[in-house]
Design an enzyme around this catalytic site. Structure first.
Site, PDB file in Angstrom:
ATOM      1  N   CYS A  65       0.956  -1.248  -0.030  1.00  0.00           N
ATOM      2  CA  CYS A  65       0.061  -0.103  -0.063  1.00  0.00           C
ATOM      3  C   CYS A  65       0.832   1.276  -0.156  1.00  0.00           C
ATOM      4  CB  CYS A  65      -0.947  -0.003   1.258  1.00  0.00           C
ATOM      5  SG  CYS A  65      -1.589  -1.668   1.479  1.00  0.00           S
ATOM      6  N   ALA A  66       1.823   1.262  -0.868  1.00  0.00           N
ATOM      7  CA  ALA A  66       2.931   2.306  -1.011  1.00  0.00           C
ATOM      8  C   ALA A  66       2.634   3.601  -1.409  1.00  0.00           C
ATOM      9  CB  ALA A  66       4.126   1.689  -1.884  1.00  0.00           C
ATOM     10  N   ALA A  67       1.744   3.738  -2.237  1.00  0.00           N
ATOM     11  CA  ALA A  67       1.602   5.188  -2.675  1.00  0.00           C
ATOM     12  C   ALA A  67       0.980   6.127  -1.404  1.00  0.00           C
ATOM     13  CB  ALA A  67       0.454   5.171  -3.786  1.00  0.00           C
ATOM     14  N   PRO A  68       1.700   7.371  -1.422  1.00  0.00           N
ATOM     15  CA  PRO A  68       2.318   8.082  -2.493  1.00  0.00           C
ATOM     16  C   PRO A  68       3.716   7.866  -2.644  1.00  0.00           C
ATOM     17  CG  PRO A  68       1.822   9.686  -0.848  1.00  0.00           C
ATOM     18  CD  PRO A  68       1.177   8.362  -0.367  1.00  0.00           C
ATOM     19  N   GLY A  69       4.397   7.209  -1.813  1.00  0.00           N
ATOM     20  CA  GLY A  69       5.660   6.549  -1.844  1.00  0.00           C
ATOM     21  C   GLY A  69       6.954   7.158  -0.983  1.00  0.00           C
ATOM     22  N   GLY A  70       6.356   8.182   0.168  1.00  0.00           N
ATOM     23  CA  GLY A  70       7.407   8.592   0.954  1.00  0.00           C
ATOM     24  C   GLY A  70       8.313   7.612   1.483  1.00  0.00           C
ATOM     25  N   LYS A  71       7.610   6.369   1.974  1.00  0.00           N
ATOM     26  CA  LYS A  71       8.122   5.368   2.858  1.00  0.00           C
ATOM     27  C   LYS A  71       9.216   4.413   1.780  1.00  0.00           C
ATOM     28  CE  LYS A  71       4.508   5.291   6.251  1.00  0.00           C
ATOM     29  NZ  LYS A  71       3.711   6.370   5.465  1.00  0.00           N
ATOM     30  N   CYS A  93      -2.456   5.810   9.884  1.00  0.00           N
ATOM     31  CA  CYS A  93      -2.373   7.049  10.239  1.00  0.00           C
ATOM     32  C   CYS A  93      -3.425   7.257  11.109  1.00  0.00           C
ATOM     33  CB  CYS A  93      -1.902   8.037   9.310  1.00  0.00           C
ATOM     34  SG  CYS A  93      -2.947   7.812   7.823  1.00  0.00           S
TER      35      CYS A  93
END
Length: 413
Positions: free
Chosen positions: A233-239, A349
């Site tokens: 569930c990576a988007a938007p990608g900061g991690k 979050c």
């Protein structure tokens, strides 16, 4: 007949509030259609700011309106919505009353303008004020219990912009160049109102926008040294960018191709490499096992209420239960893809217990204690055993953080 300057932005704000409070849309979802007639960024930003301040202080603004009427206006009355918009501008955005009247009353074309004008004028004469901390909706206060007052204290002011640096060793250098403060290695906090894409370091990919609390899950996986990590569930990608910068061989999976495009764009800008996969995590089957898995699960996002005050009014028990059920399925499925001794980090979050500490993890995973050196010093109180729990009322003197529940596990051999 030409419209009063500034009136279209107020009309857009009214559409935003209708979308959130009547249809249950997010502010982000509603922005496109609600502001489509606005042809400049400043007007769109103003419309959103007005709507956001109404939602942030809705309970208190409604109490003021009710104090100046013989009988309460219906919740969905257009006059109440217009008065909310007028009062938010006066009490939160410091707009002069004469400008508020000129741009607000035309929203009641054919409606009770005299009533709205009278109520607003009466409250101006009384020099009413809002409390320092917003009053939370009753259903929210009941869910958050003893922490509700502390959380509310962090909602009074919209948050500043946080950045994560590609190279944490350059924290001091970029803090000086961007006139920023740093609350942890690799983190910067900017003043509000800056144009992100025009700042030094943007074009060369030295940093990306990411709340300090949102950067914690990836920090808990440490240095990759070429090992394989899955960001679910990576988007938007900061991690995913954090993991790549820390030397992990990253596979970033998300169900949304459009949202993954943003990750690809940021990876190109920063010079970092991630393998992206568009797939439903409940159906996808990896061909390999992973040394680390980060599941930043879909959630109600109530922890982002500083930035998205619409969650205070949209989210209820049904949405919480649905998200908790989905998260449990993702945890069970993802845990089976982990190598022996591999690390599993779960994050949401959300401030809801059902999505955080009440989640059940497979017996194949054991709690992995988080050391104090792994948590930024300013958030050391949020770290306990294998968990980090933050909320918007923490570190308000430095600008606060979003609310997150984060836990770390390892798989036995």
């Amino acid at each position: 007949m030409s419209e009063t300057p500034g009136f279209p932005a107020r009309r857009a704000a009214m559409r935003l509030l209708d979308a959130v409070l009547r249809r249950g849309d997010t502010l982000d979802q509603a922005m496109g259609s609600a502001t489509k007639e606005l042809d400049n960024f400043a007007d769109r930003a103003l419309a959103r700011a007005i709507a956001a301040e109404v939602l942030r202080y809705l309970v208190d603004i409604d109490a003021l309106i009710d104090s100046a009427t013989r009988k309460p206006l219906p919740e969905d009355a257009k006059a109440r919505t217009v008065l909310r918009i007028m009062l938010a501008q006066w009490l939160r955005l410091a707009t002069p009353p004469h400008a508020i009247v000129a741009t607000g009353l035309p929203l009641l074309q054919g409606g009770p303008r005299r009533l709205a004008h009278g109520v607003f004028s009466a409250l101006v004469r009384r020099a009413v004020v809002l409390p320092r901390s917003p009053t939370l909706p009753e259903k929210v206060e009941a869910r958050w219990g003893a922490e509700a007052t502390n959380i509310a204290s962090g909602l009074a002011v919209p948050p500043q912009v946080d950045l994560t640096l590609r190279n944490p060793d350059e924290t001091q250098k970029w803090a000086e160049r961007l006139d920023a403060i740093s609350l942890a290695p690799g983190h910067l906090r900017l003043r509000r109102g800056v144009a992100i894409a025009e700042l030094p370091g943007y074009a060369e990919g030295a940093w990306w926008v990411q709340d300090l609390a949102a950067s914690l899950p990836a920090r808990l996986l440490g240095q990759g040294m070429g090992r394989k990590a899955l960001d679910l569930c990576a988007a938007p990608g900061g991690k995913a960018l954090q993991l790549a910068a820390a030397g992990w061989d990253v596979t970033a999976l998300d169900i949304s191709a459009k949202r993954l495009e943003r990750l690809s764009d940021n990876a190109k800008r920063t010079g970092l490499t991630c393998t992206t996969v568009v797939a439903n995590a409940l159906e996808w089957k990896p061909e390999i096992s992973f040394d680390a898995i980060l599941l930043d699960a879909p959630c109600t996002a109530t922890g982002t209420c500083r930035r998205h005050p619409d969650v205070l009014h949209r989210i209820g028990e049904r949405q919480i239960a649905e998200m908790a059920e989905l998260q449990a399925k993702l945890i069970k499925r993802a845990a089976s893809w982990l190598k022996p001794q591999g690390l599993f980090v779960y994050a949401v979050c959300s401030l809801e217990e059902e999505e955080g500490k009440a989640q059940i993890f497979p017996t194949s995973l054991s709690p992995d204690p988080i050391g104090p050196e792994e948590c930024p010093a300013v958030l050391i109180s949020a770290c306990s055993d294998n968990r980090i729990t933050t909320h918007p009322g923490m570190r308000t003197e430095e600008g606060g953080v979003d609310g997150f529940f984060i836990s770390r596990y390892h798989r036995a051999a």
